[in-house]
Design an enzyme around this catalytic site. Structure first.
Site, PDB file in Angstrom:
ATOM      1  N   ILE A  28       0.761  -1.224   0.061  1.00  0.00           N
ATOM      2  CA  ILE A  28      -0.046  -0.078   0.106  1.00  0.00           C
ATOM      3  C   ILE A  28       0.643   1.198   0.130  1.00  0.00           C
ATOM      4  O   ILE A  28       0.479   2.276  -0.577  1.00  0.00           O
ATOM      5  CB  ILE A  28      -0.963  -0.172   1.193  1.00  0.00           C
TER       6      ILE A  28
ATOM      7  N   GLY B 236       3.330  -4.513  11.269  1.00  0.00           N
ATOM      8  CA  GLY B 236       2.553  -4.677  10.124  1.00  0.00           C
ATOM      9  C   GLY B 236       2.437  -3.623   8.977  1.00  0.00           C
ATOM     10  O   GLY B 236       3.456  -2.908   8.963  1.00  0.00           O
TER      11      GLY B 236
ATOM     12  N   ASP C 159       1.259  -0.700   9.589  1.00  0.00           N
ATOM     13  CA  ASP C 159       1.398   0.557  10.206  1.00  0.00           C
ATOM     14  C   ASP C 159       2.797   0.851  10.235  1.00  0.00           C
ATOM     15  O   ASP C 159       3.310   2.052  10.031  1.00  0.00           O
ATOM     16  CB  ASP C 159       1.022   0.195  11.666  1.00  0.00           C
TER      17      ASP C 159
ATOM     18  N   SER D 251      -7.264  -5.504  10.424  1.00  0.00           N
ATOM     19  CA  SER D 251      -7.492  -6.284  11.532  1.00  0.00           C
ATOM     20  C   SER D 251      -7.152  -7.782  11.482  1.00  0.00           C
ATOM     21  O   SER D 251      -7.216  -8.667  11.656  1.00  0.00           O
ATOM     22  CB  SER D 251      -9.044  -6.095  11.937  1.00  0.00           C
TER      23      SER D 251
ATOM     24  N   ILE E  49      -1.840  -8.838  12.778  1.00  0.00           N
ATOM     25  CA  ILE E  49      -1.682  -8.835  14.208  1.00  0.00           C
ATOM     26  C   ILE E  49      -2.979  -8.984  15.106  1.00  0.00           C
ATOM     27  O   ILE E  49      -3.101  -9.680  15.975  1.00  0.00           O
ATOM     28  CB  ILE E  49      -0.796  -7.774  14.523  1.00  0.00           C
TER      29      ILE E  49
HETATM   30  N1  AR6 Z   1       0.897  -3.097   2.224  1.00  0.00           N
HETATM   31  C1  AR6 Z   1      -0.240  -3.684   2.288  1.00  0.00           C
HETATM   32  N2  AR6 Z   1      -0.834  -4.411   3.252  1.00  0.00           N
HETATM   33  C2  AR6 Z   1       0.122  -4.798   4.137  1.00  0.00           C
HETATM   34  C3  AR6 Z   1       1.506  -4.339   4.321  1.00  0.00           C
HETATM   35  C4  AR6 Z   1       1.671  -3.515   3.159  1.00  0.00           C
HETATM   36  N3  AR6 Z   1       2.954  -2.761   3.078  1.00  0.00           N
HETATM   37  N4  AR6 Z   1       2.232  -4.875   5.363  1.00  0.00           N
HETATM   38  C5  AR6 Z   1       1.276  -5.738   5.966  1.00  0.00           C
HETATM   39  N5  AR6 Z   1       0.115  -5.520   5.128  1.00  0.00           N
HETATM   40  P1  AR6 Z   1      -1.806  -5.593  10.190  1.00  0.00           P
HETATM   41  P2  AR6 Z   1      -4.111  -5.268  12.219  1.00  0.00           P
HETATM   42  C6  AR6 Z   1      -1.242  -6.409   5.612  1.00  0.00           C
HETATM   43  O1  AR6 Z   1      -1.098  -6.804  11.262  1.00  0.00           O
HETATM   44  O2  AR6 Z   1      -4.456  -6.762  12.019  1.00  0.00           O
HETATM   45  C7  AR6 Z   1       0.100  -2.899  14.185  1.00  0.00           C
HETATM   46  O3  AR6 Z   1       0.946  -3.248  15.134  1.00  0.00           O
HETATM   47  C8  AR6 Z   1      -0.981  -7.784   6.406  1.00  0.00           C
HETATM   48  O4  AR6 Z   1      -0.368  -8.871   5.598  1.00  0.00           O
HETATM   49  O5  AR6 Z   1      -0.783  -4.646   9.617  1.00  0.00           O
HETATM   50  O6  AR6 Z   1      -5.054  -4.290  11.794  1.00  0.00           O
HETATM   51  C9  AR6 Z   1      -0.896  -1.712  14.659  1.00  0.00           C
HETATM   52  O7  AR6 Z   1       0.006  -0.593  15.241  1.00  0.00           O
HETATM   53  C10 AR6 Z   1      -2.577  -7.822   6.719  1.00  0.00           C
HETATM   54  O8  AR6 Z   1      -3.120  -8.605   5.686  1.00  0.00           O
HETATM   55  O9  AR6 Z   1      -2.810  -4.638  11.018  1.00  0.00           O
HETATM   56  C11 AR6 Z   1      -1.647  -2.410  15.504  1.00  0.00           C
HETATM   57  O10 AR6 Z   1      -1.262  -2.372  16.814  1.00  0.00           O
HETATM   58  C12 AR6 Z   1      -3.127  -6.462   6.685  1.00  0.00           C
HETATM   59  O11 AR6 Z   1      -1.949  -5.672   6.188  1.00  0.00           O
HETATM   60  C13 AR6 Z   1      -2.053  -3.802  14.852  1.00  0.00           C
HETATM   61  O12 AR6 Z   1      -0.826  -3.858  14.301  1.00  0.00           O
HETATM   62  C14 AR6 Z   1      -3.455  -5.891   8.177  1.00  0.00           C
HETATM   63  O13 AR6 Z   1      -2.332  -6.562   9.176  1.00  0.00           O
HETATM   64  C15 AR6 Z   1      -3.049  -3.794  13.910  1.00  0.00           C
HETATM   65  O14 AR6 Z   1      -3.171  -5.112  13.511  1.00  0.00           O
END
Ligand code: AR6
Length: 179
Positions: A17, A38, A40, A125, A128
């Site tokens: 993204i 992740g 973020d 969501s 993590i």
């Molecule tokens: N581009 C697109 N999607 C991505 C990328 C990227 N560069 N990197 C990861 N994903 P997560 P959550 C995907 O864990 O579950 C953080 O610590 C990943 O594979 O990023 O909402 C925050 O600070 C997954 O499919 O977010 C919060 O504490 C999706 O993004 C917590 O994690 C969401 O995974 C939020 O957890």
């Protein structure tokens, strides 16, 4: 994969993204708006320190689950970052599906409020926070479709899914809507 809804469309793609050139990208943040891992972590790394400085100043109380707040883009080639807080999965009986829908809805409201024409979402969501991907796809896409069908603005909505499994889950659901 791209599907038209009213004047708008939803497009699914697999990718990172932080590389998208759209008006707004959505971050999957936590309610303290403390930089995590992740997507973020990836967004803050690419955007630089100014974004975290801005959100700490503008939103000292953080952002409740199911809501979203806006910041500038830092070094990213977009106009805004919307920091959305999805629910932590606790088994599904704690209102998680509605909280997830609300997070998407609030981002779409911000899109209109900030006069953006295009937005890119990650699968909020599903990393993590442990929300089951199929159920997340159903709720995220259904809420987005309902929003687009009830608003006249022409919005280009991308879902940027990081891995093939997540892309496939979202594609199955979007395909199913057409039947
Ligand atoms: N581009 C697109 N999607 C991505 C990328 C990227 N560069 N990197 C990861 N994903 P997560 P959550 C995907 O864990 O579950 C953080 O610590 C990943 O594979 O990023 O909402 C925050 O600070 C997954 O499919 O977010 C919060 O504490 C999706 O993004 C917590 O994690 C969401 O995974 C939020 O957890």
């Amino acid at each position: 994969m791209k599907v038209q809804y009213g004047n708008s469309h939803i497009e699914l793609m697999q990718g990172d993204i932080t590389l998208q050139r759209v008006d707004a990208i959505v971050n999957a943040a936590n309610s303290d708006l403390i930089v995590g891992g992740g997507v973020d972590g990836a967004i803050h790394r690419a955007a630089g320190a100014s974004v975290n400085e801005e959100t700490s100043k503008r939103y000292p109380l953080g952002c409740p689950t199911g809501d979203a707040v806006a910041s500038g883009p830092g070094d990213l080639p977009v106009k805004f970052i919307f920091h959305a807080v999805g629910p932590v999965w606790r088994g599904g009986r704690d209102g998680e599906p509605e909280q997830l829908r609300s997070a998407y809805r609030r981002c779409l409201e911000l899109t209109i409020g900030y006069q953006c024409a295009s937005i890119a979402f990650p699968a909020i969501s599903t990393g993590i926070y442990g929300f089951p991907v199929d159920l997340a796809a159903e709720n995220s896409l259904d809420e987005t479709r309902a929003f687009l069908l009830s608003h006249p603005a022409a919005l280009a909505v991308q879902f940027v899914l990081f891995d093939a499994g997540t892309y496939a889950a979202f594609a199955r659901v979007l395909d199913g809507f057409a039947e």
